[in-house]
Every structure is written in structure tokens, then in C-alpha cells.
Write a protein that holds these residues in place. Structure first.
Motif, short mmCIF file in Angstrom:
data_model
loop_
_atom_site.label_atom_id
_atom_site.label_comp_id
_atom_site.label_asym_id
_atom_site.label_seq_id
_atom_site.Cartn_x
_atom_site.Cartn_y
_atom_site.Cartn_z
N LYS A 1 11.05 9.40 -1.17
CA LYS A 1 10.34 9.81 -2.38
C LYS A 1 9.25 8.81 -2.74
CE LYS A 1 10.14 13.09 -5.39
NZ LYS A 1 9.95 14.48 -4.99
N LYS A 2 9.56 7.52 -2.62
CA LYS A 2 8.57 6.49 -2.94
C LYS A 2 7.37 6.57 -2.01
CE LYS A 2 10.29 2.34 -3.67
NZ LYS A 2 11.15 1.15 -3.48
N LEU A 3 7.63 6.77 -0.72
CA LEU A 3 6.54 6.86 0.26
C LEU A 3 5.74 8.14 0.05
CD1 LEU A 3 5.00 5.80 2.66
CD2 LEU A 3 6.79 6.68 4.17
N GLU A 4 6.41 9.24 -0.24
CA GLU A 4 5.72 10.50 -0.48
C GLU A 4 4.74 10.38 -1.66
OE1 GLU A 4 8.31 13.78 -1.06
OE2 GLU A 4 9.19 13.67 0.94
N LYS B 1 0.82 -1.22 0.00
CA LYS B 1 0.00 0.00 0.00
C LYS B 1 0.85 1.26 0.00
CE LYS B 1 -3.68 2.33 2.62
NZ LYS B 1 -4.68 2.17 3.71
N TYR B 2 1.91 1.25 0.82
CA TYR B 2 2.75 2.44 0.96
C TYR B 2 4.07 2.34 0.18
CZ TYR B 2 -0.48 3.67 4.71
OH TYR B 2 -1.62 3.98 5.44
N ASN B 3 4.23 1.25 -0.56
CA ASN B 3 5.45 1.03 -1.37
C ASN B 3 6.72 1.28 -0.54
OD1 ASN B 3 6.83 0.33 -3.69
ND2 ASN B 3 6.92 2.43 -4.45
N ILE B 4 6.77 0.62 0.59
CA ILE B 4 7.89 0.79 1.51
C ILE B 4 8.49 -0.57 1.82
CG2 ILE B 4 6.43 0.68 3.59
CD1 ILE B 4 8.31 2.79 4.83
N GLY B 5 9.79 -0.61 1.99
CA GLY B 5 10.47 -1.85 2.31
C GLY B 5 10.37 -2.21 3.78
N GLN B 6 10.77 -3.42 4.11
CA GLN B 6 10.67 -3.90 5.48
C GLN B 6 11.58 -3.10 6.43
OE1 GLN B 6 11.45 -8.16 5.24
NE2 GLN B 6 10.28 -8.26 3.33
N LYS B 7 12.82 -2.88 6.02
CA LYS B 7 13.76 -2.15 6.88
C LYS B 7 13.38 -0.68 7.03
CE LYS B 7 17.78 -5.18 6.48
NZ LYS B 7 19.20 -5.28 6.07
N PRO B 8 13.04 0.03 5.92
CA PRO B 8 12.63 1.43 6.09
C PRO B 8 11.41 1.59 7.00
CG PRO B 8 13.15 1.02 3.80
CD PRO B 8 13.20 -0.32 4.50
N LEU B 9 10.45 0.65 6.91
CA LEU B 9 9.28 0.73 7.78
C LEU B 9 9.69 0.57 9.24
CD1 LEU B 9 6.30 0.89 8.43
CD2 LEU B 9 6.10 -1.55 7.86
N ALA B 10 10.55 -0.41 9.51
CA ALA B 10 11.01 -0.62 10.88
C ALA B 10 11.75 0.63 11.41
CB ALA B 10 11.92 -1.84 10.95
N LYS B 11 12.54 1.25 10.53
CA LYS B 11 13.28 2.45 10.95
C LYS B 11 12.33 3.60 11.25
CE LYS B 11 17.61 1.47 8.50
NZ LYS B 11 18.52 1.91 7.39
N LEU B 12 11.31 3.78 10.41
CA LEU B 12 10.33 4.84 10.67
C LEU B 12 9.67 4.66 12.03
CD1 LEU B 12 8.26 5.52 7.41
CD2 LEU B 12 9.81 7.07 8.57
N LEU B 13 9.39 3.39 12.37
CA LEU B 13 8.71 3.09 13.62
C LEU B 13 9.65 3.10 14.83
CD1 LEU B 13 6.49 0.23 12.18
CD2 LEU B 13 5.61 2.29 13.29
N GLY B 14 10.95 3.14 14.56
CA GLY B 14 11.92 3.11 15.66
C GLY B 14 12.11 1.71 16.21
#
Length: 339
Positions: free
Chosen positions: A146-149, A83-96
């Protein structure tokens, strides 16, 4: 899966059969039953260990536990990433969270109630996802940002994604037309370099066919071919990586003449890669004329004037009798480019 496996009781590799069996499991102090697949030795009838089956049974147990306690499922996490075109590691980083947290959840590890609720909240509420992104975007790469934006804009601002402003005829809307056409699953991609050349050819052939510009933005004679600076600023963070496909765009913002040129450029030039299109613009007069006084790798912001573009491609159109997609395709396919 192998047709034979080791049996402890027979002390040799044996054939086996797989049967379903109800197993009682305990996860985090909660007991429940689920249906597991168990392998049995055909010689002695005892259960034997097979790694693939054991892994599958662990996933089944965790899935059942998640269902019983309304914990987010693996398929929901996969939906989140898509849905958000985000990878597993970037998502984990965003969430801390730890970098491998999302990966481990996809492999079957059961999230805590707190983490499950947080993922569900973000999956179902793009506004909260944008808030998380704005707060923590410094933790992820520019490309991931950029992908998430782009995805968040597509979800939260669909009207602005249909038309960037009141004038449909601009480079951004032209770029979106092409980005909706790609099929990444079939190996099709558009990089920033290729996109710039595609937009340039839209302007060029629209000028040749209709003697007026498709859009008013000027392009400049950069080292790697014609570039529209405003469009460059929008997509520059992708670098040489593929631009994220758009799924929502209304082509009816364009009139029939514009659609004709857009489809022509897509069908003719879309099958070539970025470097080929760059070389193609380098052998054509409008870019060459501006670059005559510059060294090969010297930067320039000098404009390729629309009148030169119109005159050159109109000449090509008349000389080669180009009136259709088939005509243009034949012309371009017969061009020889020397490395």
C-alpha cells in the motif's frame, strides 16, 4: 570516539592524534588512491587501530571506488528508499535478492555492476519500478504494498492525486487534505481509524455551518464509530499503522467554505489520537441513535443519516455559539469523556 586507545608498541592505552594519509587500495583487482584518517600514538608515533576510524576508511575507499567506476552511491540508495517509501528488506524481496543485501550496501559494501545498474534504472524510471512491483508484489507485505502503491501513484499520476474525479467534494480528497498535513518527523501520524473520524467531522460541521453536505457519501455506524465504507476499502491495508504522508495535493480544488471547515477540523480534532476521537463519536447522538439496537461489538452497516448529523451539530453550534476555530476548540476541549 574515546580520547585514548590501545597501542601495541607501548602496550597500554595512550593518547593519539588523527592525521590524513593517502592510501593505495585494491578492490576487485582495481588499484586506486584515497584519503584516509589514521590514528598515531602520541608516545611512540606508531599507527594504532581504532575501529571507528577503520570503518570510516572502508566507507571512504568504497565511495571512491564507486565514483571511479560509476557504481551507485549510498546516498542514491537512501534517495531510492525515500522516493518510493519502501524499506530495505521489502526492496530486496521485490528484486529477488537476499534480505540483507540493501542493508549491506548502505553499510558500505560495494554492489556489483549488474546490481548497481538495476538500482539506478529503477531509481530513475518509476515506470520500471511499477512493472517490478506488479510482477513481484506477492513477495512483500500488504502494508508495504500500500505504501509503495501510494508513492507510485503520486509520482506517475499526479493529476489523479490532485483530484480523484471531477467532483472535488468526496471523502478521498478530504482524506488527502489531512494526509498532506502530517509531519511524521515530528511524531505526527494519522491512522485509518483517526482518518475516518476526521472525515466524519468535516461532514458534520459543514452540515452545521452551511446546512448542506460537504460530500454525498454516507457513513455507517460501525463498532468503532462512523465509517465511510468506500474510504475504508482504500486504506484498510494499513491496519493500525500510520498512513503514508502525501507530498503533492492541490488544496485549491476546494472552495473557501470547504477550506474553512477542513482547516477547522484539522486544527481542533487533529491533535487528538484515534481512540479519543472514537470515544468522542460514541457519546454523540448520531452514532448512538443508530447503535441503540445493537450489542457493543455487533457489526452494523446501518447508515447514519445526514439529516440526523445536520440537526445534532447545528444544535451544538447554536447552543455553544460556535462560529470560529477558537469557538470549536473551546467546546471540544471542555468535553469530558469517561472511560
Amino acid at each position: 570516539m574515546d580520547t585514548k586507545s590501545y597501542c601495541y608498541y607501548c602496550d597500554e592505552n595512550v593518547s593519539f592524534i588523527i592525521q590524513e594519509k593517502i592510501i593505495t587500495e585494491n578492490i576487485k583487482g582495481i588499484e586506486f588512491d584515497y584519503v584516509a584518517n589514521i590514528a598515531y600514538c602520541k608516545e611512540c608515533g606508531e599507527a594504532i587501530y581504532i575501529a571507528e576510524l577503520d570503518d570510516e576508511n572502508v566507507k571512504r575507499a568504497n565511495k571512491k571506488y564507486r565514483q571511479l567506476h560509476d557504481i551507485i552511491q549510498v546516498n542514491e540508495i537512501e534517495e531510492f528508499l525515500n522516493k518510493y517509501n519502501i524499506g530495505q528488506k521489502p526492496l530486496a524481496k521485490l528484486l529477488g535478492w537476499g534480505e540483507t543485501t540493501i542493508t549491506r550496501y548502505l553499510q558500505g559494501l560495494t554492489p556489483s555492476r549488474e546490481y548497481s545498474d538495476r538500482l539506478r534504472e529503477l531509481l530513475n524510471d518509476p515506470v520500471k519500478m511499477r512493472e517490478l512491483y506488479e510482477k513481484n508484489k506477492g513477495r512483500i507485505s500488504d502494508v508495504a504494498c500500500k505504501k509503495l502503491e501510494l508513492c507510485l501513484n503520486e509520482i506517475l499520476e499526479p493529476a489523479s492525486f490532485v483530484a480523484s474525479d471531477k467532483n472535488a467534494s468526496n471523502t478521498l480528497n478530504v482524506s488527502k487534505f489531512f494526509i498532506t498535513k502530517i509531519y511524521p518527523e515530528a511524531g505526527e501520524v494519522i491512522t485509518h481509524l483517526k482518518l475516518q473520524k476526521m472525515v466524519y467531522y468535516v461532514q458534520s460541521w459543514y452540515l452545521a455551518f452551511f446546512q448542506s453536505p460537504f460530500f454525498h457519501e454516507d457513513c455507517e455506524a460501525w463498532v468503532h464509530g462512523p465509517v465511510f465504507p468506500g474510504l475504508y476499502d482504500i486504506y484498510k491495508d494499513f491496519g493500525n499503522k500510520p498512513i503514508t504522508k502525501l507530498t503533492r495535493f492541490n488544496e485549491n480544488i476546494f472552495n473557501n467554505d470547504q477550506k474553512f471547515i477542513l482547516n477547522m477540523v484539522w486544527q481542533v480534532y487533529g491533535k487528538y489520537d484515534a481512540k479519543y476521537l472514537e470515544k468522542l463519536t460514541h457519546i454523540e447522538y448520531p452514532w448512538k441513535k443508530v447503535r441503540e439496537s445493537y450489542k457493543k461489538d455487533e457489526r452494523s452497516s446501518e447508515v447514519i443519516v445526514k439529516e440526523d448529523i445536520k440537526d445534532y451539530y447545528t444544535h451544538i453550534k447554536i447552543k455553544h455559539n460556535i462560529n470560529s476555530i477558537e469557538d470549536l476548540n473551546k467546546y471540544v476541549s471542555n468535553i469530558t469523556i469517561l472511560d
